[in-house]
Scaffold this motif. Structure first.
Motif, PDB file in Angstrom:
ATOM      1  N   ARG A  41       0.829  -1.216   0.000  1.00  0.00           N
ATOM      2  CA  ARG A  41       0.000   0.000   0.000  1.00  0.00           C
ATOM      3  C   ARG A  41       0.858   1.259   0.000  1.00  0.00           C
ATOM      4  O   ARG A  41       0.564   2.202  -0.739  1.00  0.00           O
ATOM      5  CB  ARG A  41      -0.970  -0.010   1.189  1.00  0.00           C
ATOM      6  N   GLN A  44       2.207   1.768  -3.460  1.00  0.00           N
ATOM      7  CA  GLN A  44       1.172   2.283  -4.362  1.00  0.00           C
ATOM      8  C   GLN A  44       1.014   3.786  -4.172  1.00  0.00           C
ATOM      9  O   GLN A  44       0.986   4.545  -5.141  1.00  0.00           O
ATOM     10  CB  GLN A  44      -0.166   1.584  -4.104  1.00  0.00           C
ATOM     11  N   ILE A  45       0.897   4.214  -2.926  1.00  0.00           N
ATOM     12  CA  ILE A  45       0.717   5.637  -2.622  1.00  0.00           C
ATOM     13  C   ILE A  45       1.880   6.451  -3.164  1.00  0.00           C
ATOM     14  O   ILE A  45       1.681   7.536  -3.727  1.00  0.00           O
ATOM     15  CB  ILE A  45       0.570   5.856  -1.104  1.00  0.00           C
ATOM     16  N   VAL A  52       6.143  -1.844  -5.996  1.00  0.00           N
ATOM     17  CA  VAL A  52       4.845  -2.474  -6.231  1.00  0.00           C
ATOM     18  C   VAL A  52       5.049  -3.811  -6.931  1.00  0.00           C
ATOM     19  O   VAL A  52       4.479  -4.834  -6.528  1.00  0.00           O
ATOM     20  CB  VAL A  52       3.895  -1.558  -7.035  1.00  0.00           C
ATOM     21  N   ASN A  70      -5.103  -7.421  -5.613  1.00  0.00           N
ATOM     22  CA  ASN A  70      -5.607  -6.503  -6.637  1.00  0.00           C
ATOM     23  C   ASN A  70      -6.489  -5.387  -6.102  1.00  0.00           C
ATOM     24  O   ASN A  70      -6.556  -4.314  -6.704  1.00  0.00           O
ATOM     25  CB  ASN A  70      -6.376  -7.282  -7.704  1.00  0.00           C
ATOM     26  N   MET A  72      -6.241  -3.825  -3.194  1.00  0.00           N
ATOM     27  CA  MET A  72      -5.628  -3.029  -2.129  1.00  0.00           C
ATOM     28  C   MET A  72      -5.718  -1.530  -2.367  1.00  0.00           C
ATOM     29  O   MET A  72      -5.929  -0.761  -1.428  1.00  0.00           O
ATOM     30  CB  MET A  72      -4.175  -3.436  -1.920  1.00  0.00           C
ATOM     31  N   SER A  73      -5.586  -1.097  -3.584  1.00  0.00           N
ATOM     32  CA  SER A  73      -5.641   0.348  -3.846  1.00  0.00           C
ATOM     33  C   SER A  73      -7.047   0.921  -3.641  1.00  0.00           C
ATOM     34  O   SER A  73      -7.203   2.129  -3.525  1.00  0.00           O
ATOM     35  CB  SER A  73      -5.142   0.663  -5.260  1.00  0.00           C
ATOM     36  N   VAL A  74      -8.040   0.045  -3.564  1.00  0.00           N
ATOM     37  CA  VAL A  74      -9.429   0.480  -3.327  1.00  0.00           C
ATOM     38  C   VAL A  74     -10.002  -0.234  -2.096  1.00  0.00           C
ATOM     39  O   VAL A  74     -11.182  -0.585  -2.053  1.00  0.00           O
ATOM     40  CB  VAL A  74     -10.309   0.255  -4.576  1.00  0.00           C
ATOM     41  N   TRP A  75      -9.177  -0.440  -1.102  1.00  0.00           N
ATOM     42  CA  TRP A  75      -9.531  -1.234   0.067  1.00  0.00           C
ATOM     43  C   TRP A  75     -10.757  -0.722   0.803  1.00  0.00           C
ATOM     44  O   TRP A  75     -11.501  -1.504   1.377  1.00  0.00           O
ATOM     45  CB  TRP A  75      -8.342  -1.354   1.017  1.00  0.00           C
ATOM     46  N   GLU A  93      -1.800   4.645   5.224  1.00  0.00           N
ATOM     47  CA  GLU A  93      -2.137   5.840   4.443  1.00  0.00           C
ATOM     48  C   GLU A  93      -1.885   7.112   5.243  1.00  0.00           C
ATOM     49  O   GLU A  93      -1.320   8.076   4.726  1.00  0.00           O
ATOM     50  CB  GLU A  93      -3.581   5.768   3.961  1.00  0.00           C
TER      51      GLU A  93
END
Length: 153
Positions: A41, A44-45, A52, A70, A72-75, A93
């Protein structure tokens, strides 16, 4: 993308210090799934393609599902993560984006509900460590390896 410098060769003692942090994280007693959450995560950020790529492959190798990786970016919109994983993701985050977030009390309360003070400290050190790796890889434009395309059937 062209690499700016080889940070592994530029300052070996600095790399050794970062590796010592990485060793600490790996031996901290955190469950591997939480270490994968943190690394993937944060990467990705931070827009770190090298990390990644690496952490998706490591997560897959350690048996985490494709859906878990897959989404994780929209958890926040997915039900695949349990309450402890969600607390870790929120903390990742907040800490990674600390200049924007100020690390809200709500994120701390969420992680405090699931982890001991020592675990929170280890999670936070893990976040700091991957953020250091991301800054090295992105700052010096370290390219991720390219996989060989699969042959058509």
């Amino acid at each position: 993308m062209h690499p700016r410098l080889d940070f592994q060769k530029a300052a070996p003692d600095a790399l050794k210090a970062v590796m010592q942090l990485e060793t600490y994280v790996q031996n901290s007693g955190l469950e591997p799934r939480f270490i994968h959450l943190i690394k993937l995560r944060a990467s990705q950020i931070n827009g770190c393609a090298y990390c990644v790529d690496m952490h998706v492959k490591e997560s897959r190798h350690d048996g985490l599902s494709e859906q878990w990786i897959n989404l994780m970016s929209v958890w926040r919109e997915s039900g695949v993560y349990d309450a402890k994983e969600r607390a870790v993701l929120g903390w990742v985050e907040a800490v990674t984006n600390l200049a924007q977030t100020g690390i809200p009390d709500g994120e701390f309360e969420a992680i405090k509900a699931h982890f001991s003070d020592a675990e929170i400290m280890n999670i936070t050190v893990a976040i700091g460590t991957i953020n250091t790796w991301n800054r090295l890889a992105v700052g010096f434009r370290t390219p991720h390896p390219l996989d060989q395309p699969a042959a058509a059937a």
